[in-house]
Write a protein that holds these residues in place. Structure first.
Motif, PDB file in Angstrom:
ATOM      1  N   LEU A  77      56.692  22.382  76.768  1.00 24.75           N
ATOM      2  CA  LEU A  77      55.244  22.204  76.733  1.00 24.75           C
ATOM      3  C   LEU A  77      54.767  21.929  75.306  1.00 24.75           C
ATOM      4  CD1 LEU A  77      53.017  22.449  78.942  1.00 24.75           C
ATOM      5  CD2 LEU A  77      52.742  24.817  78.229  1.00 24.75           C
ATOM      6  N   GLY A  78      54.474  20.656  75.040  1.00 26.90           N
ATOM      7  CA  GLY A  78      54.079  20.254  73.686  1.00 26.90           C
ATOM      8  C   GLY A  78      52.893  21.047  73.182  1.00 26.90           C
ATOM      9  N   SER A  79      52.930  21.358  71.875  1.00 26.84           N
ATOM     10  CA  SER A  79      51.884  22.114  71.189  1.00 26.84           C
ATOM     11  C   SER A  79      51.951  23.605  71.510  1.00 26.84           C
ATOM     12  CB  SER A  79      50.486  21.570  71.520  1.00 26.84           C
ATOM     13  OG  SER A  79      49.557  21.987  70.568  1.00 26.84           O
ATOM     14  N   CYS A  80      52.912  24.028  72.312  1.00 22.32           N
ATOM     15  CA  CYS A  80      52.924  25.438  72.728  1.00 22.32           C
ATOM     16  C   CYS A  80      54.143  26.224  72.234  1.00 22.32           C
ATOM     17  CB  CYS A  80      52.843  25.538  74.247  1.00 22.32           C
ATOM     18  SG  CYS A  80      51.221  25.067  74.834  1.00 22.32           S
ATOM     19  N   THR A  81      55.156  25.546  71.723  1.00 21.99           N
ATOM     20  CA  THR A  81      56.358  26.192  71.187  1.00 21.99           C
ATOM     21  C   THR A  81      56.883  27.289  72.116  1.00 21.99           C
ATOM     22  OG1 THR A  81      55.460  25.736  68.996  1.00 21.99           O
ATOM     23  CG2 THR A  81      57.387  27.130  69.066  1.00 21.99           C
ATOM     24  N   PRO A 411      56.880  20.868  83.330  1.00 22.80           N
ATOM     25  CA  PRO A 411      56.538  19.576  82.713  1.00 22.80           C
ATOM     26  C   PRO A 411      56.093  19.742  81.266  1.00 22.80           C
ATOM     27  CG  PRO A 411      55.264  19.963  84.725  1.00 22.80           C
ATOM     28  CD  PRO A 411      55.946  21.249  84.387  1.00 22.80           C
ATOM     29  N   PRO A 412      56.162  18.650  80.501  1.00 27.35           N
ATOM     30  CA  PRO A 412      55.578  18.657  79.156  1.00 27.35           C
ATOM     31  C   PRO A 412      54.049  18.749  79.263  1.00 27.35           C
ATOM     32  CG  PRO A 412      56.948  16.702  79.535  1.00 27.35           C
ATOM     33  CD  PRO A 412      56.763  17.370  80.846  1.00 27.35           C
ATOM     34  N   THR A 413      53.389  18.876  78.127  1.00 26.51           N
ATOM     35  CA  THR A 413      51.929  18.817  78.111  1.00 26.51           C
ATOM     36  C   THR A 413      51.496  17.401  78.490  1.00 26.51           C
ATOM     37  OG1 THR A 413      51.813  20.504  76.437  1.00 26.51           O
ATOM     38  CG2 THR A 413      49.925  19.028  76.564  1.00 26.51           C
ATOM     39  N   THR A 414      50.486  17.290  79.326  1.00 26.67           N
ATOM     40  CA  THR A 414      50.045  15.955  79.748  1.00 26.67           C
ATOM     41  C   THR A 414      48.597  15.712  79.332  1.00 26.67           C
ATOM     42  OG1 THR A 414      49.440  16.884  81.880  1.00 26.67           O
ATOM     43  CG2 THR A 414      51.592  15.852  81.744  1.00 26.67           C
ATOM     44  N   TYR A 415      48.269  14.467  79.130  1.00 27.87           N
ATOM     45  CA  TYR A 415      46.907  14.023  78.788  1.00 27.87           C
ATOM     46  C   TYR A 415      46.378  14.668  77.508  1.00 27.87           C
ATOM     47  CZ  TYR A 415      47.306  11.940  83.332  1.00 27.87           C
ATOM     48  OH  TYR A 415      47.765  11.189  84.386  1.00 27.87           O
ATOM     49  N   PHE A 416      47.238  15.091  76.642  1.00 29.78           N
ATOM     50  CA  PHE A 416      46.863  15.593  75.324  1.00 29.78           C
ATOM     51  C   PHE A 416      47.973  15.181  74.358  1.00 29.78           C
ATOM     52  CE2 PHE A 416      47.176  18.767  71.949  1.00 29.78           C
ATOM     53  CZ  PHE A 416      45.901  18.687  71.435  1.00 29.78           C
ATOM     54  N   PRO A 417      47.697  14.718  73.166  1.00 27.22           N
ATOM     55  CA  PRO A 417      46.373  14.521  72.586  1.00 27.22           C
ATOM     56  C   PRO A 417      45.599  13.387  73.260  1.00 27.22           C
ATOM     57  CG  PRO A 417      48.098  13.865  71.041  1.00 27.22           C
ATOM     58  CD  PRO A 417      48.780  14.391  72.244  1.00 27.22           C
ATOM     59  N   LEU A 418      44.276  13.482  73.102  1.00 27.66           N
ATOM     60  CA  LEU A 418      43.393  12.590  73.843  1.00 27.66           C
ATOM     61  C   LEU A 418      43.470  11.155  73.357  1.00 27.66           C
ATOM     62  CD1 LEU A 418      40.275  14.944  73.915  1.00 27.66           C
ATOM     63  CD2 LEU A 418      42.072  14.712  75.637  1.00 27.66           C
ATOM     64  N   ASN A 419      43.985  10.941  72.132  1.00 23.47           N
ATOM     65  CA  ASN A 419      44.002   9.575  71.603  1.00 23.47           C
ATOM     66  C   ASN A 419      45.252   8.790  72.008  1.00 23.47           C
ATOM     67  OD1 ASN A 419      45.598  11.148  70.023  1.00 23.47           O
ATOM     68  ND2 ASN A 419      44.808  10.464  68.048  1.00 23.47           N
ATOM     69  N   VAL A 420      46.035   9.319  72.952  1.00 25.43           N
ATOM     70  CA  VAL A 420      47.165   8.553  73.507  1.00 25.43           C
ATOM     71  C   VAL A 420      46.942   8.427  75.011  1.00 25.43           C
ATOM     72  CG1 VAL A 420      49.648   8.599  73.984  1.00 25.43           C
ATOM     73  CG2 VAL A 420      48.803   9.273  71.733  1.00 25.43           C
ATOM     74  N   GLU A 421      47.004   7.160  75.497  1.00 24.19           N
ATOM     75  CA  GLU A 421      46.786   6.924  76.922  1.00 24.19           C
ATOM     76  C   GLU A 421      47.910   7.588  77.738  1.00 24.19           C
ATOM     77  OE1 GLU A 421      47.235   2.843  78.018  1.00 24.19           O
ATOM     78  OE2 GLU A 421      46.391   3.163  80.022  1.00 24.19           O
ATOM     79  N   GLU A 422      47.568   8.279  78.794  1.00 20.61           N
ATOM     80  CA  GLU A 422      48.557   8.878  79.702  1.00 20.61           C
ATOM     81  C   GLU A 422      49.626   9.671  78.929  1.00 20.61           C
ATOM     82  OE1 GLU A 422      48.718   8.523  83.302  1.00 20.61           O
ATOM     83  OE2 GLU A 422      46.680   7.826  82.991  1.00 20.61           O
ATOM     84  N   ALA A 423      49.156  10.515  78.022  1.00 16.76           N
ATOM     85  CA  ALA A 423      50.087  11.195  77.098  1.00 16.76           C
ATOM     86  C   ALA A 423      51.040  12.172  77.801  1.00 16.76           C
ATOM     87  CB  ALA A 423      49.279  11.953  76.039  1.00 16.76           C
ATOM     88  N   LEU A 424      52.257  12.176  77.315  1.00 16.55           N
ATOM     89  CA  LEU A 424      53.293  13.141  77.719  1.00 16.55           C
ATOM     90  C   LEU A 424      53.824  13.732  76.410  1.00 16.55           C
ATOM     91  CD1 LEU A 424      55.797  11.393  80.173  1.00 16.55           C
ATOM     92  CD2 LEU A 424      54.890  13.682  80.485  1.00 16.55           C
ATOM     93  N   MET A 425      53.479  14.979  76.137  1.00 15.66           N
ATOM     94  CA  MET A 425      53.790  15.542  74.822  1.00 15.66           C
ATOM     95  C   MET A 425      54.935  16.557  74.952  1.00 15.66           C
ATOM     96  SD  MET A 425      51.190  17.809  72.730  1.00 15.66           S
ATOM     97  CE  MET A 425      51.023  17.695  70.995  1.00 15.66           C
ATOM     98  N   ILE A 426      56.037  16.264  74.291  1.00 16.90           N
ATOM     99  CA  ILE A 426      57.267  17.040  74.517  1.00 16.90           C
ATOM    100  C   ILE A 426      57.647  17.834  73.275  1.00 16.90           C
ATOM    101  CG2 ILE A 426      59.728  16.858  75.103  1.00 16.90           C
ATOM    102  CD1 ILE A 426      59.047  14.325  76.677  1.00 16.90           C
ATOM    103  N   GLU A 427      57.810  19.129  73.444  1.00 15.61           N
ATOM    104  CA  GLU A 427      58.274  19.974  72.331  1.00 15.61           C
ATOM    105  C   GLU A 427      59.496  20.757  72.818  1.00 15.61           C
ATOM    106  OE1 GLU A 427      55.471  22.879  70.831  1.00 15.61           O
ATOM    107  OE2 GLU A 427      56.864  23.525  69.285  1.00 15.61           O
TER     108      GLU A 427
END
Ligand code: PLP
Length: 486
Positions: A77-81, A411-427
Motif C-alpha cells: 500500500l503506497g504511502s503507508c509503509t 492491492p496497492p494504493t489507488t487513485y492517489f496521488p491525484l496528479n496521476v491518471e488512474e494511479a497505482l501506487m506501490i510501496e
C-alpha cells in the motif's frame, strides 16, 4: 464449521451453553440498589450469547483470519509503509515495567520509562537532524497539526500575523492541506513540473510576506526525491516562512539524508510506519515532531528534561502551544520504535533505506513494459504507475485492484496521488523477499494480459472472495455498523 469462502455465521448462541466459570465471590455481595438509581438497574437479565469457549474461540479466529495483515501476506500500500513489525518489539512492550505503569504515577517511580522516552527523543533528533523532539502527537496528521500550531505561534510572537498561507504541492498527502486548514491557515497549491518535482517557477509566484510555511515530503508522494530541496528551502526562508517536512516517507532516506540538513525547520515522523509500530485498522500511532532551535519555545508541554536528580517533566514553558494529547503520547508505540532503533543500529537502519529503495526500483522496472510509468527516473521507496493504457481497454485501476484480491494480495494504493491518471501506487518496503516481489509482479503482468485478452475477468473481479464487488460509495454513505439479529 467456518469455511474460508463462506459468509460467517453469527447466530451461534444455544440456550444453556456456557463458556466461562467464575470463581466464588470472595467479597460481600453488594445490593445494587444501594449503589445505583433504580432507573439504571436492569429489570431483566441482558440477552447475551450463550456459547462454549471453543466455539467462541473459533468464531474470533475465523474473523481474524479474514483480515489481511502484514503477517498474512504482501501489503504494498503506497504511502503507508506496511512493513513487517518485528516481534521483539512486542516482547519489550510487554515488559511489566512498561506495560503495567500508569501515566499519573509519580515521576520518581517511572524513571526507566522516562529514560526510554528521553533516549528515543535523542535518537530521533540524530536521525532527523533537528534540535528537539516531542513524542506527544498521536499520529502523523496530529504531528502535522502540532507543528503548524508551533509555526503559527512563532509568527504571532514575531508580530507576523499576516502570515496566513501554507503552501502545499499538488502531489501532497491529503492530510497536509487538511492539517493546515484545521490549524487556521489558507492553503495554496503548488504545481508539480513535468519531471514530477515541485515546479520552482510556480512556487516563486506563490510565496510572499503572507507565507507561513511550505509543507513538503521528500521523497514526494510520487516516490521522487526533490532534488531542488535546498533551493526550495531558500525560497521559503527568504520570505520569512518555515519549511515543514512530512516525514511519513522517511523510510526512503533514513540514515542517508536528514531533513534538518535539507533546510527543514520542523518534521513529523510516523513511528507506526518507518519505525515498525503496528498500524492499519485505526492505530494507535505515534507522530513525534522535531523542531529547529527557534521553534523549541513553542513545543507542547510538558517537555521531558534530564536533570541531576533524574528525568522530569518541565511544565514551565511560557510560550508553549499547550498540551496536544493527554499524558505523554502513545507510550507503547514509542517503546516499539525504540526497540526497533536499538535492535537495528545505525548500519541496520541504513540497510533498511537501501533495500526499500532497491525493492521499489526492481519492481518498477519489471512492471514498466506493462503499465504506463509517468515519471521515468529512478524512484525512492515507492513508485506510481498509471492504469491509463488499461483504461482505454475498458479496465479501470479499481478493477485491477479488485482482481489482485483473487490472488490473495492486498492491492496497492489507488487513485492517489491525484496528479496521476488512474494511479497505482506501490510501496514494497524492505522487508519483502525477491520471491514475493516477483510473484506480485507476475500477477500484475498476468492481469495486464487479461485486460487485453479477457477484460471481463478483471472487470468483474473479485471472484474468489466471500463477498464480490461492494458498492463502496453506498457503504461509505450509508454504513451499517450494528449487527442486528435476523
Ligand atoms: C505522506 C503522508 N503524510 C501524512 C500521513 C498521515 O499519517 P497518519 O495516518 O498517521 O495520520 C500519511 C499517512 O499515510 C502519509 O502517507
Amino acid at each position: 464449521m467456518h469455511k474460508d469462502n463462506q459468509p460467517l455465521v453469527f447466530e451461534l448462541s444455544r440456550e444453556g451453553r456456557i463458556g466461562y466459570s467464575l470463581t466464588d465471590l470472595d467479597v460481600p455481595e453488594v445490593d445494587l440498589s444501594e449503589l445505583l438509581p433504580s432507573s439504571l438497574i436492569r429489570e431483566e437479565a441482558a440477552e447475551l450469547p450463550e456459547i462454549s469457549e471453543l466455539d467462541l474461540m473459533r468464531h474470533y479466529t475465523a474473523l481474524s483470519n479474514r483480515n489481511h495483515g502484514v503477517d498474512s501476506g504482501f501489503y504494498p500500500l503506497g504511502s503507508c509503509t506496511m512493513k513487517y513489525n518485528p516481534k521483539i518489539n512486542e516482547s519489550v512492550a510487554r515488559f511489566p515495567g512498561f506495560a503495567h505503569i500508569h501515566p499519573l504515577q509519580a515521576e520518581e517511580t517511572v524513571q526507566g520509562a522516562l529514560e526510554l522516552m528521553y533516549d528515543l527523543q535523542e535518537h530521533l533528533i540524530e536521525i532527523t537532524g533537528m534540535d528537539e523532539v516531542t513524542l506527544q502527537p498521536a499520529a502523523g496528521a496530529h504531528g502535522e497539526w502540532t507543528a503548524l500550531m508551533m509555526i503559527r505561534a512563532f509568527h504571532e510572537a514575531n508580530g507576523d500575523t499576516q502570515r496566513t498561507k501554507v503552501l502545499v504541492p499538488d502531489s501532497a498527502h491529503g492530510t497536509n492541506p487538511a492539517s493546515a486548514t484545521v490549524a487556521g491557515f489558507d492553503t495554496v497549491t503548488v504545481k508539480t513540473a513535468s519531471n514530477g518535482l515541485v515546479d520552482l517557477e510556480d512556487l516563486k509566484t506563490k510565496v510572499g510576506d503572507d507565507t507561513a510555511a511550505l509543507m513538503l515530503t521528500n521523497p514526494n508522494t510520487l516516490g521522487l526525491f526533490e532534488e531542488d530541496i535546498l533551493e526550495i528551502a531558500d525560497i521559503i526562508h527568504a520570505v520569512g516562512g518555515k519549511v515543514y517536512y512530512d516525514g511519513a516517507n522517511l523510510n526512503a532516506v533514513m540514515s542517508k539524508a536528514r531533513p534538518g540538513d535539507m533546510g527543514f525547520d520542523c518534521v513529523h515522523l510516523n513511528l507506526h510506519k518507518t519505525f515498525t509500530g503496528p498500524h492499519g485498522g485505526g492505530g494507535p500511532g505515534s507522530g513525534p515532531v522535531g523542531v529547529k532551535a527557534d521553534l523549541i519555545p513553542y513545543l507542547p508541554k510538558p517537555v521531558l528534561v534530564k536533570t541531576e536528580e533524574g528525568f522530569k517533566f518541565d511544565y514551565d514553558r511560557p510560550h508553549t502551544i499547550g498540551r496536544v494529547k493527554p499524558y505523554y503520547g502513545n507510550f507503547g508505540i514509542n517503546v516499539r520504535a525504540y526497540t526497533y532503533i536499538r535492535s537495528m543500529g545505525p548500519d541496520g537502519l541504513k540497510a533498511v533505506t537501501e533495500n526499500a529503495v532497491i525493492n521499489a526500483n526492481y519492481m518498477m522496472r519489471r512492471l514498466e513494459p506493462h503499465f504506463e510509468l509517468p515519471f521515468k527516473q529512478h524512484c525512492k521507496h515507492e513508485f506510481v504507475l498509471s492504469g491509463s493504457r488499461q483504461k482505454k481497454l475498458g479496465v479501470r485501476t479499481l478493477d485491477i485492484a479488485k482482481r489482485l484480491l483473487d490472488f490473495g494480495y492486498h492491492p496497492p494504493t489507488t487513485y492517489f496521488p491525484l496528479n496521476v491518471e488512474e494511479a497505482l501506487m506501490i510501496e514494497p518496503t524492505e522487508t519483502e523477499s525477491k520471491e514475493t516481489l516477483d510473484e506480485f509482479c507476475d500477477i500484475l503482468i498476468q492481469i495486464a494480459k487479461e485486460t487485453e485478452e479477457n477484460p471481463e475477468i478483471v472487470q468483474e473481479a473479485p471472484h474468489t472472495t466471500v463477498i464480490n464487488r461492494l458498492d463502496e460509495t453506498l457503504a461509505a454513505r450509508n454504513p451499517v455498523l450494528r449487527y442486528t439479529k435476523a
